[in-house]
Design a protein around this motif. Structure first.
Motif, mmCIF file in Angstrom:
data_model
loop_
_atom_site.group_PDB
_atom_site.id
_atom_site.type_symbol
_atom_site.label_atom_id
_atom_site.label_comp_id
_atom_site.label_asym_id
_atom_site.label_seq_id
_atom_site.Cartn_x
_atom_site.Cartn_y
_atom_site.Cartn_z
ATOM 1 N N GLY A 32 11.627 -7.618 -1.262
ATOM 2 C CA GLY A 32 10.245 -7.855 -1.652
ATOM 3 C C GLY A 32 9.244 -7.202 -0.724
ATOM 4 N N ASN A 36 6.909 -4.114 -1.840
ATOM 5 C CA ASN A 36 5.467 -4.335 -1.816
ATOM 6 C C ASN A 36 4.730 -3.262 -1.028
ATOM 7 O OD1 ASN A 36 3.321 -6.123 -2.679
ATOM 8 N ND2 ASN A 36 3.114 -6.751 -0.545
ATOM 9 N N PHE A 51 7.382 -8.159 -6.603
ATOM 10 C CA PHE A 51 7.903 -8.143 -5.237
ATOM 11 C C PHE A 51 7.478 -9.387 -4.459
ATOM 12 C CE2 PHE A 51 7.721 -3.467 -6.147
ATOM 13 C CZ PHE A 51 9.082 -3.274 -6.183
ATOM 14 N N LYS A 52 6.271 -9.862 -4.695
ATOM 15 C CA LYS A 52 5.837 -11.102 -4.060
ATOM 16 C C LYS A 52 6.663 -12.282 -4.567
ATOM 17 C CE LYS A 52 1.062 -9.658 -3.258
ATOM 18 N NZ LYS A 52 -0.377 -9.931 -3.540
ATOM 19 N N VAL A 54 9.733 -12.153 -5.654
ATOM 20 C CA VAL A 54 11.068 -12.054 -5.068
ATOM 21 C C VAL A 54 11.047 -12.542 -3.619
ATOM 22 C CG1 VAL A 54 12.878 -10.441 -4.366
ATOM 23 C CG2 VAL A 54 11.813 -10.218 -6.608
ATOM 24 N N SER A 55 9.987 -12.222 -2.884
ATOM 25 C CA SER A 55 9.876 -12.702 -1.501
ATOM 26 C C SER A 55 9.775 -14.223 -1.447
ATOM 27 C CB SER A 55 8.652 -12.068 -0.827
ATOM 28 O OG SER A 55 8.771 -10.664 -0.774
#
Length: 285
Positions: A32, A36, A51-52, A54-55
């Protein structure tokens, strides 16, 4: 013995599973963060915010894995219940992200076409540079003006159109990504079943009692009866006479037995005193 073995195996199984779970969470966070920051080719083609998400998923998984390892040592059911709840949240959240990527990757042309047409020229220029292409379907189809791609000025770019390149990338990269997400669901399911196994093991075999019994074995105390009335327990008294009295009392002859027993005890005591007196007199002579 078998109960203790099962309890230990479930504990180490819990630790191993959650170490694997933590590694998965770290991998999600790393992916992520890198995505990002546009750290790999084609990162800008992924849906906004993925990506956020996933983080965040990775952070949730790491918190769950820490709770799981704590629950393996601290025997509190509420810790495992919270752990299972967080694992379920991570599982559902992961499914949502996977479905989102799957929907975008299932039809690459339908995803890329509006993305290209509505994007700013700087975004299209970045894609053209990154994938070495010019225009969408051809060099005259909404190209981003760059040094290598400027058909309006008569510069014919040797680079191919971006459509095929972008479509192939979305088809390949998105398929791999959601396949990994769905495959990693097995780790969440494994963590859930592991927690349930630990709870059942503690409930059936009573791991807390087993550890207490293990300490008693080391102390040399019998495990069949730990009451103060047990004859083998230090500082206890023998209940044999009491049990006999109760038995004969129920049979109707308890009084006679008690009197004979008391007389016997009295005679034994007198004989013991006479023996001590005789030994003392002998020492004086």
């Amino acid at each position: 013995m078998a109960a203790t073995c099962c309890a230990r195996l479930s504990k180490w199984y819990m630790i191993t599973t959650n170490l694997l779970f933590a590694c998965l969470g770290i991998a999600y966070i790393a992916f992520g963060v890198i995505g990002n920051r546009d750290g790999f080719k084609g990162a800008t083609l992924f849906p906004d915010g993925v990506f956020k998400q996933v983080s965040i998923l990775g952070a949730i998984i790491i918190v769950a894995s820490i709770l799981g390892m704590i629950g393996a040592f601290v025997k509190r059911k509420w810790i495992l219940y919270i752990y299972m709840l967080i694992v379920i949240v991570a599982l559902v959240y992961q499914i949502i992200i996977g479905v989102k990527i799957y929907q975008k990757g299932a039809d690459p042309p339908a995803y890329i076409a509006p993305l290209w047409s509505k994007a700013k020229e700087s975004y299209r220029a970045k894609l053209q540079t990154e994938f070495t292409c010019c225009g969408y379907n051809n060099a005259m189809d909404q190209p981003a003006i760059t040094d290598k791609c400027n058909p309006q000025s008569g510069i014919i770019s040797p680079d191919p159109p971006c459509y095929d390149t972008l479509k192939n990338y979305v088809d390949t990269a998105f398929t791999r990504f959601y396949a990994v997400l769905f495959a990693a669901l097995a780790v969440e399911v494994l963590a859930l079943t592991n927690a349930i196994t630990v709870l059942c093991t503690r409930s059936i075999f009573k791991e807390e009692d087993e550890e207490e019994r293990a300490r008693r074995r080391k102390s040399g105390i019998r495990l069949d009866d730990m009451s103060a009335d047990t004859p083998t327990t230090a500082g206890s008294h023998n209940n044999y006479t009491t049990d006999i009295n109760n038995y004969y009392g129920n049979q109707g002859g308890g009084g006679a037995f008690k009197e004979s027993n008391n007389a016997y005890s009295h005679d034994s005591y007198d004989a013991y005193n006479r023996q001590n007196a005789y030994q003392t007199q002998g020492r004086y002579y």
